[in-house]
Design a protein around this motif. Structure first.
Motif, PDB file in Angstrom:
ATOM      1  N   GLY A   1       0.730  -0.872  -0.301  1.00  0.00           N
ATOM      2  CA  GLY A   1      -0.364   0.328   0.111  1.00  0.00           C
ATOM      3  C   GLY A   1       1.312   1.464   0.203  1.00  0.00           C
ATOM      4  N   ALA A   2       0.407   1.849  -0.304  1.00  0.00           N
ATOM      5  CA  ALA A   2       0.487   3.113   0.309  1.00  0.00           C
ATOM      6  C   ALA A   2       0.063   5.190   0.539  1.00  0.00           C
ATOM      7  CB  ALA A   2       1.225   4.068  -1.923  1.00  0.00           C
ATOM      8  N   THR A   3      -0.948   4.844   0.136  1.00  0.00           N
ATOM      9  CA  THR A   3      -1.462   6.273   0.580  1.00  0.00           C
ATOM     10  C   THR A   3      -3.843   5.643   0.786  1.00  0.00           C
ATOM     11  OG1 THR A   3      -2.547   6.897  -1.423  1.00  0.00           O
ATOM     12  CG2 THR A   3      -0.385   7.548   0.026  1.00  0.00           C
ATOM     13  N   GLN A   4      -4.206   6.195   1.791  1.00  0.00           N
ATOM     14  CA  GLN A   4      -5.560   6.592   1.422  1.00  0.00           C
ATOM     15  C   GLN A   4      -5.996   6.931   0.695  1.00  0.00           C
ATOM     16  OE1 GLN A   4      -9.118   4.967   3.579  1.00  0.00           O
ATOM     17  NE2 GLN A   4      -8.255   5.948   5.607  1.00  0.00           N
ATOM     18  N   LEU A   5      -5.323   8.389   0.637  1.00  0.00           N
ATOM     19  CA  LEU A   5      -6.018   8.866  -0.502  1.00  0.00           C
ATOM     20  C   LEU A   5      -7.129   9.982  -0.389  1.00  0.00           C
ATOM     21  CD1 LEU A   5      -3.978  10.296  -2.083  1.00  0.00           C
ATOM     22  CD2 LEU A   5      -5.012   8.950  -3.953  1.00  0.00           C
ATOM     23  N   GLU A   6      -6.937  11.424   0.575  1.00  0.00           N
ATOM     24  CA  GLU A   6      -8.425  12.086  -0.133  1.00  0.00           C
ATOM     25  C   GLU A   6      -8.460  13.179  -0.754  1.00  0.00           C
ATOM     26  OE1 GLU A   6     -10.564  14.727   4.097  1.00  0.00           O
ATOM     27  OE2 GLU A   6      -8.783  15.884   2.542  1.00  0.00           O
TER      28      GLU A   6
ATOM     29  N   ASP B   1     -15.498   5.340   4.573  1.00  0.00           N
ATOM     30  CA  ASP B   1     -14.602   5.133   5.824  1.00  0.00           C
ATOM     31  C   ASP B   1     -13.308   4.979   5.208  1.00  0.00           C
ATOM     32  OD1 ASP B   1     -16.711   6.018   7.152  1.00  0.00           O
ATOM     33  OD2 ASP B   1     -17.884   3.602   7.075  1.00  0.00           O
ATOM     34  N   SER B   2     -13.359   4.128   4.313  1.00  0.00           N
ATOM     35  CA  SER B   2     -11.706   3.647   3.698  1.00  0.00           C
ATOM     36  C   SER B   2     -11.673   3.777   2.455  1.00  0.00           C
ATOM     37  CB  SER B   2     -11.473   2.273   4.214  1.00  0.00           C
ATOM     38  OG  SER B   2     -10.167   2.255   4.099  1.00  0.00           O
ATOM     39  N   TYR B   3     -10.870   3.898   1.632  1.00  0.00           N
ATOM     40  CA  TYR B   3     -10.414   4.217   0.423  1.00  0.00           C
ATOM     41  C   TYR B   3      -8.804   3.926  -0.300  1.00  0.00           C
ATOM     42  CZ  TYR B   3     -10.715   4.882  -5.127  1.00  0.00           C
ATOM     43  OH  TYR B   3     -10.957   4.915  -5.876  1.00  0.00           O
ATOM     44  N   GLN B   4      -8.357   2.692  -0.894  1.00  0.00           N
ATOM     45  CA  GLN B   4      -6.997   2.481  -0.952  1.00  0.00           C
ATOM     46  C   GLN B   4      -7.413   3.483  -2.097  1.00  0.00           C
ATOM     47  OE1 GLN B   4      -4.625  -0.383   0.085  1.00  0.00           O
ATOM     48  NE2 GLN B   4      -3.914   1.391  -0.867  1.00  0.00           N
ATOM     49  N   GLY B   5      -6.222   3.990  -2.036  1.00  0.00           N
ATOM     50  CA  GLY B   5      -5.688   5.069  -2.832  1.00  0.00           C
ATOM     51  C   GLY B   5      -4.316   4.883  -3.708  1.00  0.00           C
ATOM     52  N   GLY B   6      -3.151   5.225  -2.774  1.00  0.00           N
ATOM     53  CA  GLY B   6      -2.349   4.626  -3.948  1.00  0.00           C
ATOM     54  C   GLY B   6      -1.499   3.524  -3.558  1.00  0.00           C
ATOM     55  N   VAL B   7      -0.944   2.635  -4.670  1.00  0.00           N
ATOM     56  CA  VAL B   7      -0.789   2.002  -4.008  1.00  0.00           C
ATOM     57  C   VAL B   7       1.280   2.050  -4.616  1.00  0.00           C
ATOM     58  CG1 VAL B   7      -2.089  -0.100  -3.928  1.00  0.00           C
ATOM     59  CG2 VAL B   7      -1.024   0.123  -5.982  1.00  0.00           C
ATOM     60  N   VAL B   8       2.758   0.732  -4.422  1.00  0.00           N
ATOM     61  CA  VAL B   8       3.488   0.767  -5.311  1.00  0.00           C
ATOM     62  C   VAL B   8       3.319  -0.775  -5.882  1.00  0.00           C
ATOM     63  CG1 VAL B   8       6.033   0.648  -4.844  1.00  0.00           C
ATOM     64  CG2 VAL B   8       4.480   1.757  -2.922  1.00  0.00           C
ATOM     65  N   ALA B   9       3.261  -0.123  -7.363  1.00  0.00           N
ATOM     66  CA  ALA B   9       3.129  -2.002  -7.533  1.00  0.00           C
ATOM     67  C   ALA B   9       4.885  -1.969  -8.836  1.00  0.00           C
ATOM     68  CB  ALA B   9       2.650  -0.831  -9.210  1.00  0.00           C
ATOM     69  N   ALA B  10       4.349  -3.163  -9.608  1.00  0.00           N
ATOM     70  CA  ALA B  10       5.630  -3.341 -10.756  1.00  0.00           C
ATOM     71  C   ALA B  10       4.937  -4.284 -11.536  1.00  0.00           C
ATOM     72  CB  ALA B  10       6.522  -3.992  -9.921  1.00  0.00           C
ATOM     73  N   ARG B  11       5.643  -4.156 -13.002  1.00  0.00           N
ATOM     74  CA  ARG B  11       5.297  -5.215 -13.741  1.00  0.00           C
ATOM     75  C   ARG B  11       5.620  -6.644 -13.364  1.00  0.00           C
ATOM     76  NH1 ARG B  11       9.204  -5.113 -18.387  1.00  0.00           N
ATOM     77  NH2 ARG B  11      10.775  -3.635 -16.994  1.00  0.00           N
TER      78      ARG B  11
ATOM     79  N   SER C   1      -5.954  10.500   5.272  1.00  0.00           N
ATOM     80  CA  SER C   1      -5.980  11.686   4.168  1.00  0.00           C
ATOM     81  C   SER C   1      -4.796  11.780   3.329  1.00  0.00           C
ATOM     82  CB  SER C   1      -6.759  12.941   4.109  1.00  0.00           C
ATOM     83  OG  SER C   1      -5.406  13.129   5.025  1.00  0.00           O
ATOM     84  N   GLY C   2      -4.189  10.658   3.932  1.00  0.00           N
ATOM     85  CA  GLY C   2      -2.548  11.194   3.394  1.00  0.00           C
ATOM     86  C   GLY C   2      -1.616   9.124   3.350  1.00  0.00           C
ATOM     87  N   LEU C   3      -0.952   9.027   3.799  1.00  0.00           N
ATOM     88  CA  LEU C   3       0.132   7.904   3.220  1.00  0.00           C
ATOM     89  C   LEU C   3       0.235   7.711   5.227  1.00  0.00           C
ATOM     90  CD1 LEU C   3       3.244  10.202   3.267  1.00  0.00           C
ATOM     91  CD2 LEU C   3       2.724   8.382   1.438  1.00  0.00           C
ATOM     92  N   THR C   4      -0.254   5.992   4.831  1.00  0.00           N
ATOM     93  CA  THR C   4      -0.224   4.442   5.332  1.00  0.00           C
ATOM     94  C   THR C   4       1.363   4.351   5.985  1.00  0.00           C
ATOM     95  OG1 THR C   4      -2.016   3.949   4.186  1.00  0.00           O
ATOM     96  CG2 THR C   4      -1.197   2.547   4.717  1.00  0.00           C
ATOM     97  N   PRO C   5       0.710   4.416   7.437  1.00  0.00           N
ATOM     98  CA  PRO C   5       1.743   3.517   7.825  1.00  0.00           C
ATOM     99  C   PRO C   5       2.500   2.405   7.982  1.00  0.00           C
ATOM    100  CG  PRO C   5       0.212   5.233   9.267  1.00  0.00           C
ATOM    101  CD  PRO C   5      -0.597   4.850   8.354  1.00  0.00           C
ATOM    102  N   GLY C   6       3.633   2.547   7.231  1.00  0.00           N
ATOM    103  CA  GLY C   6       4.270   1.056   7.380  1.00  0.00           C
ATOM    104  C   GLY C   6       3.525   0.276   5.895  1.00  0.00           C
ATOM    105  N   SER C   7       3.027   1.332   5.375  1.00  0.00           N
ATOM    106  CA  SER C   7       2.565   0.909   3.821  1.00  0.00           C
ATOM    107  C   SER C   7       1.604  -0.620   3.830  1.00  0.00           C
ATOM    108  CB  SER C   7       3.660   0.790   2.471  1.00  0.00           C
ATOM    109  OG  SER C   7       4.576   2.103   2.749  1.00  0.00           O
ATOM    110  N   LYS C   8       1.220  -0.279   4.778  1.00  0.00           N
ATOM    111  CA  LYS C   8       0.254  -1.515   4.588  1.00  0.00           C
ATOM    112  C   LYS C   8      -1.009  -1.559   3.485  1.00  0.00           C
ATOM    113  CE  LYS C   8       1.151  -2.872   9.215  1.00  0.00           C
ATOM    114  NZ  LYS C   8       0.661  -2.534  10.655  1.00  0.00           N
TER     115      LYS C   8
END
Length: 311
Positions: free
Chosen positions: A89-94, A190-200, A262-269
Motif C-alpha cells: 500500500g501507499a496512501t488512503q488518499l483524500e 470510511d476507507s478508500y485504497q488510493g495509492g499503491v506501489v506496484a510493478a510489472r 487522507s495521506g500516507l499509510t503507516p508501514g505502507s500496509k
C-alpha cells in the motif's frame, strides 16, 4: 555510482511522493545498492503505456488502475497491458472536488464541464458516487479527459472547466487561490485504497532482490517522513521538490499528507476495506458489469513480507 543498479520509477505528481524524495535525498536507496530514476506521469494512460512498453519497473499508481488493467478495463488502447501487480500500500488518499469560485453547490455544476484524468478510472468513479449522493446525475454535466492533477487544476484555474478532483498539494493551492473545495471523498468513504506501489509482474519475478532493495529504501524514506522530529525538514524537502507550493499552504498540506485518513499509510500496509471499496465502485461504474470481490487477485505481497517479516 556505476555499481548501483538503476530502478526506473514512475509516479503521479503530488505530495505523496515525499517518502521517495526523502529516500533519494537521504541516500537510503543508494545504501541498498540501487539508483532510483523518478519520472512523473502526465496521466494514467501515459503511465500504463510507458510501463507496458518496458520503460519503467516500479509504479506508484492507484489501486483501481491495477484492477482495471487486470480486468481488461484500462483506459488505454486495446491490447496495452502494463501487467501491474501491487507490492504494498501507499496512501488512503483524500480526493477533493475543487470548483470555480462561482460554483458553491453540486447543483451549480449543472451544464458545466468537469476535468478528469480519464473517464473510466477509479477516481472518476469516486466523483460519480459523490455526485449521485448529492442529487447530481452524470448527464447533468460533461466530462473531459485532461490528465494528472497539475493539468486538471490548471484547466480549472484557466476557466476551461468548472471543477476537477485534486490531491495535495493542489487542493490547498486551489483553496488559497480563491477556488472552492466543494466536497472531499473522506466525507463519503470510511476507507478508500488510493495509492499503491506496484510493478510489472515479470519485472518483480525476474528481479526479486532489486524489488526488495527498493522497498527497504522506500520504508526508510517513509519512516523519515513520518518522524515528528523531522517535520520541518520534511516540509522543506517538499517545498524544494514542488516549488509551486506557497509557504502559507505547507502546514495544511503536511497535515493532510501525514494523516493516515487522507495521506500516507503507516508501514505502507494495504487497506483491505479500502480495496473492497475500490472493487465495489468499479463493479458498479466500470464497463462490463462484472462483480469484483477478490482483492488478493491483484496483489503479490511476498516482497513486502520478505522485507518486513509481516504475514
Amino acid at each position: 555510482m556505476s555499481d548501483l543498479k538503476t530502478v526506473r520509477v514512475i509516479a503521479f505528481p503530488g505530495a505523496p511522493n515525499l517518502p521517495t524524495f526523502a529516500a533519494i535525498e537521504q541516500g537510503f536507496f543508494t545504501a541498498e545498492g540501487i539508483q532510483v530514476e523518478l519520472a512523473l506521469t502526465p496521466s494514467s494512460v501515459a503511465q500504463a503505456e510507458k510501463t507496458a512498453a518496458g520503460e519503467f519497473d516500479i509504479v506508484f499508481t492507484a489501486y483501481d488502475n491495477v484492477v482495471a488493467y487486470e480486468e481488461g478495463q484500462g483506459a488505454t488502447a486495446a491490447g496495452v497491458n502494463p501487467d501491474y501487480v501491487v507490492l504494498m500500500g501507499a496512501t488512503q488518499l483524500e480526493l477533493a472536488i475543487v470548483t470555480a469560485p462561482d460554483v458553491k453547490t453540486y447543483q451549480d455544476l449543472k451544464g458545466r464541464s468537469i476535468a478528469l484524468d480519464a473517464l473510466t478510472t477509479g477516481f472518476a468513479f469516486v466523483l460519480f458516487e459523490m455526485m449521485a449522493k448529492n442529487g447530481l446525475r452524470r448527464d447533468d454535466v460533461s466530462f473531459a479527459a485532461v490528465g494528472a492533477t497539475p493539468q486538471r487544476w490548471q484547466s480549472v484555474k484557466a476557466g476551461e472547466h468548472a471543477a476537477t478532483l485534486t490531491i495535495e498539494p493542489f487542493t490547498s493551492i486551489a483553496r488559497r487561490a480563491g477556488f472552492n473545495v466543494l466536497d472531499v471523498s473522506s466525507n463519503h468513504f470510511d476507507s478508500y485504497q488510493g495509492g499503491v506501489v506496484a510493478a510489472r509482474r515479470c519485472y518483480a519475478a525476474e528481479n526479486p532482490e532489486t524489488v526488495e532493495a527498493f522497498l527497504r529504501g522506500y520504508f526508510k524514506g517513509l519512516e523519515w517522513t513520518l518522524d515528528a522530529k523531522r517535520r520541518d525538514a520534511a516540509a522543506e524537502l517538499l517545498k524544494s521538490r514542488m516549488p509551486d507550493i506557497q509557504p502559507a499552504a505547507v502546514p495544511s498540506i503536511m497535515a493532510s499528507l501525514l494523516s493516515p485518513r487522507s495521506g500516507l499509510t503507516p508501514g505502507s500496509k494495504i487497506l483491505p476495506d479500502g480495496m473492497r471499496t475500490v472493487l465495489d465502485l468499479r463493479s458498479r461504474y466500470g464497463k462490463g458489469g462484472k462483480r469484483l470481490t477478490d482483492i488478493s487477485k491483484y496483489l503479490d505481497l511476498s516482497f513486502f513480507e520478505a522485507v518486513t517479516g509481516a504475514k
